[in-house]
Design an enzyme around this catalytic site. Structure first.
Site, PDB file in Angstrom:
ATOM      1  N   LYS A 293       0.853  -1.199   0.000  1.00 61.63           N
ATOM      2  CA  LYS A 293       0.000   0.000   0.000  1.00 61.63           C
ATOM      3  C   LYS A 293       0.883   1.242   0.000  1.00 61.63           C
ATOM      4  O   LYS A 293       1.475   1.607   1.008  1.00 61.63           O
ATOM      5  CB  LYS A 293      -0.924   0.039   1.219  1.00 61.63           C
TER       6      LYS A 293
ATOM      7  N   GLU B 181      10.294   2.203  10.183  1.00 58.19           N
ATOM      8  CA  GLU B 181      11.349   3.205   9.965  1.00 58.19           C
ATOM      9  C   GLU B 181      10.667   4.562   9.977  1.00 58.19           C
ATOM     10  O   GLU B 181       9.837   4.843   9.107  1.00 58.19           O
ATOM     11  CB  GLU B 181      12.048   2.984   8.616  1.00 58.19           C
TER      12      GLU B 181
ATOM     13  N   GLU C  43      10.093  17.085  14.171  1.00 53.73           N
ATOM     14  CA  GLU C  43      10.379  16.966  12.733  1.00 53.73           C
ATOM     15  C   GLU C  43       9.463  17.904  11.954  1.00 53.73           C
ATOM     16  O   GLU C  43       8.241  17.781  12.029  1.00 53.73           O
ATOM     17  CB  GLU C  43      10.156  15.521  12.274  1.00 53.73           C
TER      18      GLU C  43
HETATM   19  P1  NAD Z   1       2.736   8.939   7.197  1.00 49.53           P
HETATM   20  O1  NAD Z   1       3.019   8.261   8.479  1.00 49.53           O
HETATM   21  O2  NAD Z   1       1.668   9.947   7.166  1.00 49.53           O
HETATM   22  O3  NAD Z   1       2.323   7.841   6.087  1.00 49.53           O
HETATM   23  C1  NAD Z   1       3.161   6.778   5.729  1.00 49.53           C
HETATM   24  C2  NAD Z   1       2.318   5.661   5.157  1.00 49.53           C
HETATM   25  O4  NAD Z   1       1.477   5.155   6.191  1.00 49.53           O
HETATM   26  C3  NAD Z   1       1.374   6.088   4.039  1.00 49.53           C
HETATM   27  O5  NAD Z   1       1.250   5.065   3.091  1.00 49.53           O
HETATM   28  C4  NAD Z   1       0.060   6.291   4.766  1.00 49.53           C
HETATM   29  O6  NAD Z   1      -1.075   6.156   3.934  1.00 49.53           O
HETATM   30  C5  NAD Z   1       0.131   5.173   5.775  1.00 49.53           C
HETATM   31  N1  NAD Z   1      -0.706   5.357   6.974  1.00 49.53           N
HETATM   32  C6  NAD Z   1      -1.105   6.510   7.565  1.00 49.53           C
HETATM   33  N2  NAD Z   1      -1.874   6.240   8.646  1.00 49.53           N
HETATM   34  C7  NAD Z   1      -1.942   4.888   8.744  1.00 49.53           C
HETATM   35  C8  NAD Z   1      -2.574   3.992   9.654  1.00 49.53           C
HETATM   36  N3  NAD Z   1      -3.316   4.431  10.683  1.00 49.53           N
HETATM   37  N4  NAD Z   1      -2.423   2.660   9.459  1.00 49.53           N
HETATM   38  C9  NAD Z   1      -1.678   2.199   8.432  1.00 49.53           C
HETATM   39  N5  NAD Z   1      -1.069   2.991   7.529  1.00 49.53           N
HETATM   40  C10 NAD Z   1      -1.195   4.325   7.688  1.00 49.53           C
HETATM   41  O7  NAD Z   1       4.111   9.510   6.661  1.00 49.53           O
HETATM   42  P2  NAD Z   1       4.365  10.372   5.324  1.00 49.53           P
HETATM   43  O8  NAD Z   1       3.892  11.762   5.541  1.00 49.53           O
HETATM   44  O9  NAD Z   1       3.858   9.627   4.143  1.00 49.53           O
HETATM   45  O10 NAD Z   1       5.961  10.349   5.242  1.00 49.53           O
HETATM   46  C11 NAD Z   1       6.786  11.264   5.886  1.00 49.53           C
HETATM   47  C12 NAD Z   1       7.403  10.617   7.105  1.00 49.53           C
HETATM   48  O11 NAD Z   1       8.131   9.454   6.735  1.00 49.53           O
HETATM   49  C13 NAD Z   1       8.422  11.518   7.799  1.00 49.53           C
HETATM   50  O12 NAD Z   1       8.214  11.432   9.187  1.00 49.53           O
HETATM   51  C14 NAD Z   1       9.762  10.900   7.421  1.00 49.53           C
HETATM   52  O13 NAD Z   1      10.798  11.140   8.338  1.00 49.53           O
HETATM   53  C15 NAD Z   1       9.394   9.454   7.377  1.00 49.53           C
HETATM   54  N6  NAD Z   1      10.363   8.687   6.590  1.00 49.53           N
HETATM   55  C16 NAD Z   1      11.202   7.851   7.267  1.00 49.53           C
HETATM   56  C17 NAD Z   1      12.160   7.132   6.571  1.00 49.53           C
HETATM   57  C18 NAD Z   1      13.088   6.191   7.288  1.00 49.53           C
HETATM   58  O14 NAD Z   1      13.653   5.315   6.646  1.00 49.53           O
HETATM   59  N7  NAD Z   1      13.291   6.329   8.586  1.00 49.53           N
HETATM   60  C19 NAD Z   1      12.248   7.268   5.172  1.00 49.53           C
HETATM   61  C20 NAD Z   1      11.377   8.136   4.534  1.00 49.53           C
HETATM   62  C21 NAD Z   1      10.427   8.844   5.246  1.00 49.53           C
END
Ligand code: NAD
Length: 496
Positions: free
Chosen positions: A175, A250, A385
């Site tokens: 997803k 992550e 962040e």
């Molecule tokens: P997000 O947490 O909003 O979403 C990430 C994914 O999770 C998306 O596919 C989203 O649809 C899904 N999601 C959201 N709520 C959910 C739930 N309740 N249950 C299951 N899935 C759910 O994050 P984002 O805005 O897409 O990405 C940015 C974040 O990702 C930043 O915090 C960044 O630091 C982090 N990030 C971390 C790494 C790493 O390797 N540590 C790499 C890239 C990005």
């Protein structure tokens, strides 16, 4: 775009069952719809999980080198598509075109690297303490993986998960972020063309709280690999923990660069610009803090401000653009809100701080490269962040003070130090509590052949990329085999 972007379930492209569509928008130009995408219902996810379960038995018994060959083919096909896919990354996610191509290159590298793992995936063979008996450990797949990915590396991060999951013999329901569904779809099409059998890789579209959560907690899923924000990751860790379900999460970062008084300042400024403003500050490893030795603080600030004020903000498709838009309206508001918080908390606004509403930028989500000086380590902008083009500069008295400041957040992904003193670099290497440490290089630029991940609330340690100690440990479990060919009962520890 007329055609609706579909789910991919059991080897077929299918529309979601009756729950409508959503749009993927170009963040540089809100009028530009990149794709209209099907929304998945519970039934679609059930079907995808069922397909992955059904495909698992055959796939896990497919020799790993054969599985690896499919990844090699995928790597070749992604290479052929690099330019087109890189352009799509820029249009759908906003990063400048050179970085869009870099995003795709990372997927190519990962597919080749994990393809090679098909001929390694090695365990250990050790001597038994008893005669006519052997003892070994082998890696086995975990089963059906739910892969949930963010938008900021819309091709690379899915490839980081799909490649090791598949080579290890798992099947997958993927997803992607609802901000970058078209990139994800093109990537899955390539894996299909490379010969991934039906049911082995499935794709479901939709938002996180409904589709993502339903998938992660589905009874037919064996393990979850998630990359995204701390809030979501920790929520999923709680749910998975209560189900005794392995999860690799992550999450976010509040990465920092230390600049010592003996550093090559030109190099350090370049590193801070690239780390702070590359990808518009939207990398998990972005250098959102710079901790500068007090003796060179004013000089650094002047040089950093000067370099940042020359950055050109605009549509990432233009070759002359340095910084693209931020991903969407919610993130745009969140970043501007953090800028207000920084001002109200007493940080000194050195550069930027405003949205850009002129010319072509008026159509998208653009924010000026922003620098805060005189930031105190406890301020919210130094702790939370922001995930945008905002860099906080802080003063440190010495190396110990600098390391204390860097370690003083609840994140621990990446850190860097600029120094010409080998002893200070050794202290930093030893004491910085982050998953990744760079010496005389910025906080971004991890290579796929080493594990990637962070400490503390960023995650459980490097669990992605690399081989042993990284992705292979995430996507396999260990099985220990003892074979006794003595023909009699032998009792370990007793028969000596
Ligand atoms: P997000 O947490 O909003 O979403 C990430 C994914 O999770 C998306 O596919 C989203 O649809 C899904 N999601 C959201 N709520 C959910 C739930 N309740 N249950 C299951 N899935 C759910 O994050 P984002 O805005 O897409 O990405 C940015 C974040 O990702 C930043 O915090 C960044 O630091 C982090 N990030 C971390 C790494 C790493 O390797 N540590 C790499 C890239 C990005």
């Amino acid at each position: 775009m007329d055609e609706i972007i579909k789910n991919y379930i059991n080897g077929r492209w299918v529309a979601g069952k009756g729950s409508g569509t959503f749009k993927s928008i170009n963040p540089a130009n809100q009028a530009n719809v990149i794709g209209v995408v099907t929304k998945s219902s519970g039934e679609d996810i059930d079907n995808a999980v069922e397909a992955a379960r059904a495909a698992y038995e055959k796939w896990r018994l497919t020799p790993a080198p054969r599985r690896g060959e499919i990844l090699y083919r995928a790597a070749e096909l992604i290479s052929k598509e690099k330019k087109r896919l890189g352009g799509l990354v820029t249009q759908e996610m906003g990063k400048v075109v050179a970085e869009g191509l870099g995003d795709v290159q990372e997927a190519i590298d990962m597919a080749y690297y994990m393809g090679g793992e098909g001929r390694r995936l090695s365990g250990e063979t050790v001597p038994s303490e008893l005669p006519d008996k052997d003892a070994k450990s082998i890696r086995v797949p975990i089963g059906v993986f739910a892969l949930i990915t963010p938008w900021n590396f819309p091709v690379a991060i899915p490839a980081w998960k799909i490649c090791p999951a598949l080579v290890a013999g798992n099947t997958v329901v993927f997803k992607p972020s609802s901000d970058t569904p078209v990139c994800a779809t093109r990537l899955v099409e390539i894996f299909e063309d490379a010969g991934v059998p039906k049911g082995v890789l499935n794709l479901v579209h939709g938002t996180g709280p409904d589709v993502g959560e339903y998938l992660a907690t589905h009874a037919g899923i064996d393990a979850v690999s998630f990359t995204g924000s701390c809030a979501t990751g920790e929520h999923l860790e709680g749910l998975c923990g209560s189900m005794h379900r392995p999860i690799s999460a992550e999450m976010g970062g509040k990465n920092a660069i230390i600049v010592m008084d003996d550093a090559n300042l030109d190099l350090a400024v370049e590193g801070a610009i690239w780390g702070g403003f590359g990808t518009t500050g939207q990398r998990c490893t972005a250098a959102s803090r710079v901790v500068v030795h007090q003796d060179i603080y004013s000089r650094f600030i002047n040089m950093f401000k000067d370099a940042a004020s020359r950055l050109r903000v605009g549509n990432g498709l233009r070759k002359t653009t340095d910084i693209g838009p931020v991903i969407n309206g919610a993130q745009f508001k969140k970043i501007l809100n953090y800028i207000e918080i920084g001002k109200n908390d007493g940080a000194k606004l050195i550069l930027g701080g405003k949205p850009i509403a002129k010319g072509e930028c008026a159509r998208g989500f653009f924010i000026e490269p922003t620098i805060f000086g005189d930031v105190e380590p406890g301020m919210r902008i130094a702790q939370e962040e922001i995930f945008g083009p905002v860099v906080c500069v802080m003063k440190a008295k010495d190396i110990d003070d600098a390391i204390r400041i860097v370690n003083g957040t609840h994140y621990g992904l990446s850190s860097a130090i600029y120094t010409s003193d080998v002893n200070k670099s050794a202290i930093a290497e030893r004491d910085l509590d982050t998953g990744i440490v760079y010496i005389n290089a910025s906080t971004i630029g991890a290579e796929i052949q080493l594990p990637f991940g962070g400490t503390k609330h960023t995650g459980m340690g490097p669990g992605e990329a690399g081989g042993r100690g990284g992705a292979l440990d995430t996507y396999t479990k260990w099985k220990v085999i003892y074979r006794d060919f003595s023909g009699r009962l032998q009792k370990a520890r007793l028969d000596r």
